[in-house]
Design an enzyme around this catalytic site. Structure first.
Site, short mmCIF file in Angstrom:
data_model
loop_
_atom_site.label_atom_id
_atom_site.label_comp_id
_atom_site.label_asym_id
_atom_site.label_seq_id
_atom_site.Cartn_x
_atom_site.Cartn_y
_atom_site.Cartn_z
N TYR A 106 44.64 39.52 22.37
CA TYR A 106 43.69 39.01 21.37
C TYR A 106 42.37 39.02 22.27
O TYR A 106 41.91 39.72 22.85
CB TYR A 106 43.78 37.55 20.71
CG TYR A 106 43.17 37.50 19.60
CD1 TYR A 106 43.33 38.30 18.33
CD2 TYR A 106 42.23 36.57 19.30
CE1 TYR A 106 42.76 38.27 17.10
CE2 TYR A 106 41.39 36.48 18.13
CZ TYR A 106 41.55 37.32 17.26
OH TYR A 106 40.89 37.41 16.07
N ARG A 159 32.72 42.23 10.02
CA ARG A 159 32.19 41.52 10.95
C ARG A 159 33.18 40.92 12.18
O ARG A 159 33.60 39.75 12.22
CB ARG A 159 31.23 40.12 10.70
CG ARG A 159 30.54 39.31 11.72
CD ARG A 159 29.91 37.98 11.30
NE ARG A 159 31.07 37.18 10.91
CZ ARG A 159 31.65 36.14 11.73
NH1 ARG A 159 31.58 36.34 12.89
NH2 ARG A 159 32.63 35.56 11.20
N LYS A 177 46.15 38.71 15.06
CA LYS A 177 46.26 37.40 14.77
C LYS A 177 47.83 37.08 14.41
O LYS A 177 48.31 35.95 14.86
CB LYS A 177 45.47 37.08 13.56
CG LYS A 177 44.02 36.85 13.78
CD LYS A 177 43.80 35.38 14.16
CE LYS A 177 42.16 35.05 14.48
NZ LYS A 177 41.76 33.88 14.60
N GLU A 248 39.89 36.82 7.46
CA GLU A 248 39.32 36.81 8.58
C GLU A 248 38.21 38.03 9.08
O GLU A 248 38.21 39.12 8.64
CB GLU A 248 40.74 37.49 9.73
CG GLU A 248 40.48 37.41 11.10
CD GLU A 248 40.47 35.96 11.73
OE1 GLU A 248 39.78 35.64 12.73
OE2 GLU A 248 41.04 35.26 10.96
N ASP A 249 37.31 37.42 9.78
CA ASP A 249 36.21 38.58 10.12
C ASP A 249 35.46 39.22 8.97
O ASP A 249 35.13 40.37 9.02
CB ASP A 249 36.73 39.48 11.07
CG ASP A 249 36.84 38.82 12.74
OD1 ASP A 249 36.75 37.62 12.93
OD2 ASP A 249 37.25 39.68 13.48
N ASP A 271 39.65 31.43 9.10
CA ASP A 271 39.99 31.08 10.39
C ASP A 271 38.68 31.02 11.03
O ASP A 271 38.18 30.34 12.08
CB ASP A 271 40.79 31.92 11.25
CG ASP A 271 41.36 31.33 12.41
OD1 ASP A 271 41.75 30.10 12.53
OD2 ASP A 271 41.10 32.12 13.66
N ASP A 272 37.69 32.10 10.83
CA ASP A 272 36.37 32.01 11.63
C ASP A 272 35.57 30.93 11.25
O ASP A 272 34.87 30.46 12.11
CB ASP A 272 35.59 33.33 11.08
CG ASP A 272 36.26 34.63 11.51
OD1 ASP A 272 36.77 34.84 12.64
OD2 ASP A 272 36.52 35.22 10.54
N ASN A 411 32.36 35.70 20.92
CA ASN A 411 33.40 36.57 21.37
C ASN A 411 32.58 38.00 21.06
O ASN A 411 32.11 38.28 20.22
CB ASN A 411 34.75 36.32 20.47
CG ASN A 411 35.61 35.17 21.29
OD1 ASN A 411 35.45 35.07 22.48
ND2 ASN A 411 35.87 34.44 20.48
#
Length: 556
Positions: A106, A159, A177, A248-249, A271-272, A411
């Site tokens: 990750y 993203r 993930k 996610e993202d 989760d973000d 990140n």
């Protein structure tokens, strides 16, 4: 003559028609660890070297190969290949070397892997569903071989970390993930499904790359986009009715909007937004144990006014409300900056959540000036702007606070607002620092500081484990609050003495279990649990968690 295999009997035993299919099945394959009896049973004689070896020998070989790779991307490629060949060995390798493997599978290495995904692509590890599949998503999901899916991680690649629009190359994120769900929380991989929704990409360099694996066309937006998401959600409910969906993202303009649309309809979270918030809050609670200060009296300055920052602020405000501070009062202790400066009431360009966090301060555009005027005790970076916490900013934080709390959470490492070395050096070792990607320990004037990594992996696997085990009908904000509080409680004083506001990742399985128990207890109290685990919940969850051991097929 020797006995030849019976393909019908073999298929009855294994689901495969011939021995080579067994060796090519990562779920079944044990490689040279197949026993003598299993080699006879599955007709593997001659297809493997003759010596039977233990998993421990295989682990030693795999670890040697891993460490011989010349760079982190090659290590990532090696681990991906191992996962595709021998799933059990891959997870055992990760579980037994978690602190060494986590930055590879990750953040930060997964970012580089996504950037080069089309060039290192070997075979698909999840499901790619494109806008061209609109109208038959349920049919496509039905192609997935494992039917009891409990957790889906889905991205549209718009993203990826702080790297922007990577389109279908964002698949590395759901795969990574879900590997963590298994390695860190013991959720069996047969219950996990990574999905990329290919809506096109606005990354022109990718569209012009002949090795790009996605649709080389601009992103769809608006009504068509929303219809695609809705069809996907309904198709998941049809094909995998017990599945939790983790978004996610997704880009900022869609992340909050989709969360608000679906969080009260289905079992889902982002989760973000929420996972990042839980880990950040846990780090702040740990830092406040060092400063011996109260959460409700802090002044919070965010560099970056996107989904992650607002998610963190929301959870802090919820924790303050739990202590009796009304949200309206708590909002006065927050400031946000974006690429155009401080988020103030006088600005006319504010959209979405920004209007909720406006202040009446002068419209400053310089971060150091905002620090000196607002005098924050906590500075949080979620901007994706490398180096924005420059020397002047950190020194200003250190002048204002005896122990400034500075979290550079963007990140991957290349996007961090500052490094651990810079933060400790510019604050004379007084800063309490955490980051989104890992940094090496820093020694200043003979004292060594071990910074914490605010990795979402501390929270989301345990939350998912709890939701799955009690079959919660919804994932609520309160679950992230109890996850943050549980994580903070598990940070030892010895960690805090080194400046680390999180526990060691070597303890992550115990952390995930405790977070799962807290989530199960909360879901039960709130009437969300559809399965009662009773007074032996800990034992039942522990027994269900997989430990990456080979199955003994000969004794079935």
């Amino acid at each position: 003559m020797g006995k030849t295999f019976d393909s019908n009997r073999l298929k009855e035993l294994t689901g495969h028609a011939n021995p080579l299919e067994i060796l090519n099945d990562p779920y079944m394959n044990k490689g040279v660890a197949f026993t003598e009896e299993e080699r006879d049973l599955f007709h593997l004689r001659g297809l493997l070297p003759p010596r039977v070896q233990t998993m421990e020998a295989q682990l030693g070989r795999a670890l040697d190969n891993f460490r011989c790779k010349p760079n982190d991307l090659e290590k990532y490629i090696f681990l991906t290949g191992l996962q595709e060949r021998n799933e059990t060995l891959f997870y055992r390798l990760v579980m037994t070397n978690i602190e060494e493997m986590l930055p590879i599978i990750y953040t930060p290495t997964v970012g580089k892997a996504c950037q080069t995904y089309g060039h290192i692509f070997r075979r698909p590890q999840g499901m790619f569903i494109s806008i061209n599949d609109k109208g038959r998503i349920a049919e496509l999901l039905g192609n997935w071989v494992h039917k009891d899916v409990r957790v889906i991680v889905v991205t549209d690649g718009s993203r990826i970390l702080g790297l922007g629009d990577l389109g279908a190359h964002g698949m590395g994120i759901p795969v990574g993930k879900l590997a963590l769900y298994t390695a860190l929380a013991g959720i069996p991989p047969i219950h996990c499904l990574p999905v990329t929704l290919d809506m096109g990409t606005n990354n022109e360099a990718l569209r012009n790359d002949p090795l790009y694996v996605g649709l080389p066309q601009p992103r769809v937006t608006g009504e068509i986009y929303d219809e695609m998401i809705e069809e996907f959600v309904l198709a998941v409910q049809e094909q995998f009715p017990r599945a939790m969906i983790q978004f996610e993202d997704f880009s900022n303009d869609n992340a909050f909007r989709l969360l608000e649309k679906y969080q009260d309809r289905i079992c889902t979270f982002n989760d973000d937004i929420q996972g990042t918030a839980a880990v950040a809050l846990a780090g702040i609670l740990g830092a406040l144990r060092i400063t011996e200060a109260d959460l409700c009296t802090q002044r919070y300055l965010f560099m970056g006014a996107g989904s992650a920052g607002f998610g963190i602020a929301d959870l802090i405000l919820r924790a303050m409300e739990q202590k009796g501070i009304p949200r309206e009062q708590g909002l006065k202790q927050f400031r946000f900056m974006d690429s155009r400066g401080l988020v103030t009431r006088s600005r006319t360009d504010l959209r979405g959540r920004k209007s909720e966090f406006v202040c009446d301060d002068p419209p400053l555009t310089d971060l150091q000036q905002v620090v000196e005027r607002f005098m924050p005790t906590v500075l949080i970076g979620v901007s994706g702007q490398p180096g924005v916490f420059h020397q002047g900013v950190v020194e200003a934080m250190a002048r204002i606070n005896p122990r400034p709390i500075i979290f550079a959470l963007s990140n991957p490492t290349s996007k961090a607002e500052c490094s651990a070395q810079q933060c400790y050096q510019w604050s004379d070792g007084r800063a309490i620092f955490a980051s989104g990607s890992p940094f090496e320990p820093v020694t200043i004037a003979g004292q060594t500081f071990v910074s914490g990594q605010g990795n979402n992996a501390y929270c989301f696997p345990g939350i998912g484990l709890g939701v799955i085990m009690c079959e919660a009908s919804r994932v609520t904000e309160e679950m992230f609050l109890v996850a943050a509080q549980t994580l903070a409680q598990m940070t030892a004083q010895s960690d805090l003495d080194q400046g680390r506001v999180y526990p060691s990742m070597q303890d992550i399985r115990a952390i995930s279990l405790n977070i799962a128990l807290a989530v199960v207890d909360l879901a039960s109290k709130r009437g969300l649990a559809q399965r009662d685990l009773g007074e032996h919940a800990k034992e039942r969850i522990s027994a269900w968690m997989c430990n990456a051991n080979y199955r003994n097929y000969a004794n079935r």
